[in-house]
Design a protein around this motif. Structure first.
Motif, PDB file in Angstrom:
ATOM      1  N   LEU A  93       0.825  -1.203   0.000  1.00  0.00           N
ATOM      2  CA  LEU A  93       0.000   0.000   0.000  1.00  0.00           C
ATOM      3  C   LEU A  93       0.862   1.256   0.000  1.00  0.00           C
ATOM      4  O   LEU A  93       0.562   2.230  -0.690  1.00  0.00           O
ATOM      5  CB  LEU A  93      -0.926  -0.003   1.209  1.00  0.00           C
ATOM      6  CG  LEU A  93      -1.979   1.082   1.280  1.00  0.00           C
ATOM      7  CD1 LEU A  93      -2.909   0.994   0.074  1.00  0.00           C
ATOM      8  CD2 LEU A  93      -2.763   0.960   2.561  1.00  0.00           C
ATOM      9  N   LEU A  94       1.959   1.239   0.731  1.00  0.00           N
ATOM     10  CA  LEU A  94       2.890   2.368   0.753  1.00  0.00           C
ATOM     11  C   LEU A  94       3.517   2.589  -0.618  1.00  0.00           C
ATOM     12  O   LEU A  94       3.615   3.730  -1.092  1.00  0.00           O
ATOM     13  CB  LEU A  94       3.981   2.140   1.795  1.00  0.00           C
ATOM     14  CG  LEU A  94       5.012   3.237   1.949  1.00  0.00           C
ATOM     15  CD1 LEU A  94       4.363   4.502   2.468  1.00  0.00           C
ATOM     16  CD2 LEU A  94       6.116   2.785   2.880  1.00  0.00           C
ATOM     17  N   VAL A  95       3.913   1.537  -1.284  1.00  0.00           N
ATOM     18  CA  VAL A  95       4.486   1.642  -2.629  1.00  0.00           C
ATOM     19  C   VAL A  95       3.451   2.202  -3.602  1.00  0.00           C
ATOM     20  O   VAL A  95       3.766   3.066  -4.429  1.00  0.00           O
ATOM     21  CB  VAL A  95       5.022   0.271  -3.103  1.00  0.00           C
ATOM     22  CG1 VAL A  95       5.374   0.292  -4.575  1.00  0.00           C
ATOM     23  CG2 VAL A  95       6.233  -0.130  -2.274  1.00  0.00           C
ATOM     24  N   CYS A 111      -4.749   9.359   3.103  1.00  0.00           N
ATOM     25  CA  CYS A 111      -4.150   8.018   3.187  1.00  0.00           C
ATOM     26  C   CYS A 111      -2.661   8.092   3.484  1.00  0.00           C
ATOM     27  O   CYS A 111      -2.137   7.281   4.259  1.00  0.00           O
ATOM     28  CB  CYS A 111      -4.389   7.250   1.896  1.00  0.00           C
ATOM     29  SG  CYS A 111      -6.086   6.741   1.648  1.00  0.00           S
ATOM     30  N   CYS A 112      -1.972   9.067   2.905  1.00  0.00           N
ATOM     31  CA  CYS A 112      -0.537   9.234   3.178  1.00  0.00           C
ATOM     32  C   CYS A 112      -0.298   9.611   4.635  1.00  0.00           C
ATOM     33  O   CYS A 112       0.635   9.104   5.270  1.00  0.00           O
ATOM     34  CB  CYS A 112       0.069  10.290   2.258  1.00  0.00           C
ATOM     35  SG  CYS A 112       0.252   9.758   0.556  1.00  0.00           S
ATOM     36  N   ALA A 130       1.666   7.375   7.356  1.00  0.00           N
ATOM     37  CA  ALA A 130       2.809   7.903   8.101  1.00  0.00           C
ATOM     38  C   ALA A 130       2.624   7.732   9.604  1.00  0.00           C
ATOM     39  O   ALA A 130       3.559   7.342  10.318  1.00  0.00           O
ATOM     40  CB  ALA A 130       3.015   9.372   7.759  1.00  0.00           C
ATOM     41  N   VAL A 131       1.422   7.981  10.075  1.00  0.00           N
ATOM     42  CA  VAL A 131       1.150   7.821  11.516  1.00  0.00           C
ATOM     43  C   VAL A 131       1.240   6.357  11.906  1.00  0.00           C
ATOM     44  O   VAL A 131       1.817   6.028  12.944  1.00  0.00           O
ATOM     45  CB  VAL A 131      -0.235   8.427  11.851  1.00  0.00           C
ATOM     46  CG1 VAL A 131      -0.664   8.041  13.259  1.00  0.00           C
ATOM     47  CG2 VAL A 131      -0.209   9.925  11.708  1.00  0.00           C
ATOM     48  N   SER A 132       0.718   5.475  11.081  1.00  0.00           N
ATOM     49  CA  SER A 132       0.775   4.048  11.430  1.00  0.00           C
ATOM     50  C   SER A 132       2.198   3.524  11.407  1.00  0.00           C
ATOM     51  O   SER A 132       2.564   2.673  12.215  1.00  0.00           O
ATOM     52  CB  SER A 132      -0.104   3.239  10.492  1.00  0.00           C
ATOM     53  OG  SER A 132       0.447   3.195   9.194  1.00  0.00           O
ATOM     54  N   LEU A 133       3.034   4.043  10.486  1.00  0.00           N
ATOM     55  CA  LEU A 133       4.432   3.625  10.478  1.00  0.00           C
ATOM     56  C   LEU A 133       5.192   4.194  11.663  1.00  0.00           C
ATOM     57  O   LEU A 133       6.084   3.554  12.213  1.00  0.00           O
ATOM     58  CB  LEU A 133       5.111   4.057   9.169  1.00  0.00           C
ATOM     59  CG  LEU A 133       4.692   3.298   7.922  1.00  0.00           C
ATOM     60  CD1 LEU A 133       5.320   3.922   6.682  1.00  0.00           C
ATOM     61  CD2 LEU A 133       5.088   1.844   8.025  1.00  0.00           C
TER      62      LEU A 133
END
Length: 73
Positions: free
Chosen positions: A11-13, A61-62, A66-69
């Motif tokens: 999803l990040l990619v 979504c970004c 970022a918060v989840s990472l």
């Protein structure tokens, strides 16, 4: 672990591909629009369209990613 086997990495990619394509479409619109047919260049053009039309949702979504990472590490 490969991004293919990790949903969060895949999803990040995808989000980074959409954001990067939209940014380059803003810089070079003639080049992106001229090469919208084809396998690779068509994919970038489609990702740029998604990034332009759904930009508020993509940005949310970004931020969520970022918060989840940040919390996950």
């Amino acid at each position: 672990m490969s991004a293919l086997f990790n949903f969060q990495s895949a999803l990040l990619v995808l989000l980074l591909l959409i954001c990067t394509s939209a940014y380059f479409h803003q810089l070079f619109p003639g080049f992106m629009d001229r090469n919208k047919d084809g396998a690779v260049t068509g994919l970038f053009w489609k990702c740029a369209r998604v990034g332009e039309r759904l930009s508020p949702y993509i940005s949310v979504c970004c931020v969520i990613m970022a918060v989840s990472l940040f919390i996950g590490n």
